[in-house]
Scaffold this motif. Structure first.
Motif, short mmCIF file in Angstrom:
data_model
loop_
_atom_site.label_atom_id
_atom_site.label_comp_id
_atom_site.label_asym_id
_atom_site.label_seq_id
_atom_site.Cartn_x
_atom_site.Cartn_y
_atom_site.Cartn_z
N GLY A 246 22.96 17.16 4.69
CA GLY A 246 22.04 18.03 3.99
C GLY A 246 22.54 18.49 2.63
N GLY A 247 23.82 18.36 2.38
CA GLY A 247 24.37 18.74 1.09
C GLY A 247 24.49 17.54 0.17
N LEU A 248 24.73 17.80 -1.11
CA LEU A 248 24.86 16.74 -2.10
C LEU A 248 26.33 16.53 -2.39
CD1 LEU A 248 22.63 15.13 -3.57
CD2 LEU A 248 22.98 16.62 -5.54
N ASN B 4 26.40 10.83 -12.51
CA ASN B 4 27.19 10.74 -11.28
C ASN B 4 26.42 9.94 -10.23
OD1 ASN B 4 29.25 12.48 -12.26
ND2 ASN B 4 27.99 14.25 -11.76
N LEU B 5 27.18 9.30 -9.35
CA LEU B 5 26.60 8.73 -8.14
C LEU B 5 26.79 9.77 -7.05
CD1 LEU B 5 25.37 6.26 -6.63
CD2 LEU B 5 27.71 5.57 -6.09
N VAL B 6 25.69 10.27 -6.51
CA VAL B 6 25.76 11.34 -5.51
C VAL B 6 25.01 10.92 -4.25
CG1 VAL B 6 26.03 13.19 -7.19
CG2 VAL B 6 23.74 12.49 -6.52
N GLU B 7 25.42 11.53 -3.13
CA GLU B 7 24.87 11.14 -1.82
C GLU B 7 24.38 12.36 -1.07
OE1 GLU B 7 25.28 10.57 2.60
OE2 GLU B 7 26.33 11.94 1.25
N MET B 8 23.29 12.17 -0.34
CA MET B 8 22.78 13.21 0.55
C MET B 8 22.35 12.57 1.86
SD MET B 8 19.38 15.62 0.11
CE MET B 8 20.12 16.75 -1.09
N THR B 9 22.75 13.17 2.98
CA THR B 9 22.32 12.70 4.29
C THR B 9 21.27 13.66 4.83
OG1 THR B 9 24.49 11.73 4.76
CG2 THR B 9 23.04 12.15 6.64
N VAL C 143 16.24 -0.77 -0.81
CA VAL C 143 15.88 -0.41 -2.17
C VAL C 143 14.53 0.31 -2.08
CG1 VAL C 143 15.33 -1.23 -4.48
CG2 VAL C 143 17.08 -2.40 -3.13
N PRO C 144 14.51 1.61 -2.31
CA PRO C 144 13.31 2.40 -2.00
C PRO C 144 12.10 2.04 -2.85
CG PRO C 144 14.90 3.72 -3.21
CD PRO C 144 15.60 2.43 -2.86
N GLN C 145 10.97 1.90 -2.15
CA GLN C 145 9.67 1.72 -2.78
C GLN C 145 8.82 2.96 -2.51
OE1 GLN C 145 9.28 -1.06 -4.66
NE2 GLN C 145 11.35 -1.61 -4.04
N ALA C 146 7.79 3.14 -3.29
CA ALA C 146 6.99 4.37 -3.19
C ALA C 146 6.45 4.61 -1.79
CB ALA C 146 5.85 4.31 -4.21
N ASP C 147 6.08 3.53 -1.08
CA ASP C 147 5.46 3.69 0.24
C ASP C 147 6.46 3.78 1.39
OD1 ASP C 147 2.90 3.65 -0.85
OD2 ASP C 147 2.75 1.46 -0.72
N ASP C 148 7.75 3.57 1.12
CA ASP C 148 8.75 3.65 2.19
C ASP C 148 8.86 5.07 2.72
OD1 ASP C 148 9.37 0.97 1.99
OD2 ASP C 148 11.02 1.28 0.58
N SER C 149 8.99 5.19 4.03
CA SER C 149 9.11 6.50 4.66
C SER C 149 10.58 6.89 4.82
CB SER C 149 8.42 6.50 6.03
OG SER C 149 7.03 6.28 5.89
N LEU C 150 10.83 8.15 4.70
CA LEU C 150 12.16 8.69 4.94
C LEU C 150 12.33 9.01 6.42
CD1 LEU C 150 12.31 11.10 1.87
CD2 LEU C 150 13.48 8.91 2.10
N GLU C 151 13.58 8.96 6.89
CA GLU C 151 13.88 9.26 8.28
C GLU C 151 15.09 10.17 8.36
OE1 GLU C 151 14.43 5.76 10.60
OE2 GLU C 151 12.48 4.87 10.07
N ALA C 152 15.16 10.96 9.44
CA ALA C 152 16.34 11.78 9.68
C ALA C 152 17.57 10.88 9.79
CB ALA C 152 16.17 12.59 10.97
N GLY C 153 18.65 11.30 9.20
CA GLY C 153 19.88 10.50 9.22
C GLY C 153 20.00 9.54 8.07
#
Length: 219
Positions: A134-136, A148-153, A187-197
């Motif tokens: 949940g953090g960056l 910067n290259l940053v990550e969030m889970t 590689v994210p596209q506009a219609d791709d759904s996000l998921e937990a994790g």
């Protein structure tokens, strides 16, 4: 691609092995005869010379290299190598190893450095990334700190589960470049759904990182 690596210690040899495996031409420059061990990376060209000496670098053909990696265990040496590579030999890409985080501020374009890699910082980021949800987390600094290259889970209870990427309102100087999901690289596209994790990788300026956090704190 032709790559010169200053410093044939454990770090330099490891980098060389990876680049050779990628079918790049590699030249290792080492001044310490005790570490001059061509058999350890026998597909690379080895040069016994001081990478801080202009004449030695010219004789080694540094001007023919596309990339120079200053990978010694001495920050002063890495800065000198970087400066010579950029100003005297016009090498397109100079990557420098930062051994002491206190010296990181020196590794900029003024010293010929295009990319500075701080081993302690990278290791700390990897630990933080492994335990942070949940953090960056900042993974890598690009273009002398311009981005910067940053990550969030995304946490298990994220309100973004099932929502499309298009709904994420990122600030102007930020881009979602990759979603890591299980063993997949998306590689994210506009219609791709996000998921937990999901592990989300962004390229962003440091100034807008708080806005990325805010974008995922609400819908």
């Amino acid at each position: 691609m032709r790559v010169a690596i200053a410093g044939a210690g454990a770090v330099g040899r490891s980098i060389a092995q990876e680049l050779v495996a990628g079918e790049h031409q590699v030249m290792l420059i080492e001044r310490d005869s005790a570490q001059f061990e061509p058999h350890t990376v026998d597909q690379a060209e080895w040069v016994l010379a001081d990478a801080c000496e202009l004449a030695s670098l010219e004789e080694a053909g540094l001007q023919l290299c596309d990339v120079v990696i200053a990978a010694t265990g001495d920050d002063k040496v890495n800065l000198v190598v970087s400066l010579l590579a950029k100003t005297e030999f016009a090498v397109k890409r100079v990557v420098a190893r930062v051994n002491n985080p206190a010296n990181e501020w020196l590794f900029t374009a003024a010293w010929g450095v295009d990319v500075a890699v701080s081993t302690p910082r990278v290791l700390a980021a990897m630990v933080e990334e492994a335990v942070s949800v949940g953090g960056l987390v900042q993974l890598l600094t690009l273009r002398q700190g311009q981005a910067n290259l940053v990550e969030m889970t995304l946490p298990d209870d994220t309100p973004w589960a099932g929502r499309p990427v298009r709904d994420v309102k990122l600030p102007r100087d930020a881009a979602l470049v990759t979603i890591l999901r299980g063993g997949r690289v998306i590689v994210p596209q506009a219609d791709d759904s996000l998921e937990a994790g999901d592990e989300l990788l962004f390229v962003a300026s440091a100034a807008v990182e708080p806005q990325i956090r805010a974008a995922f704190a609400q819908i």
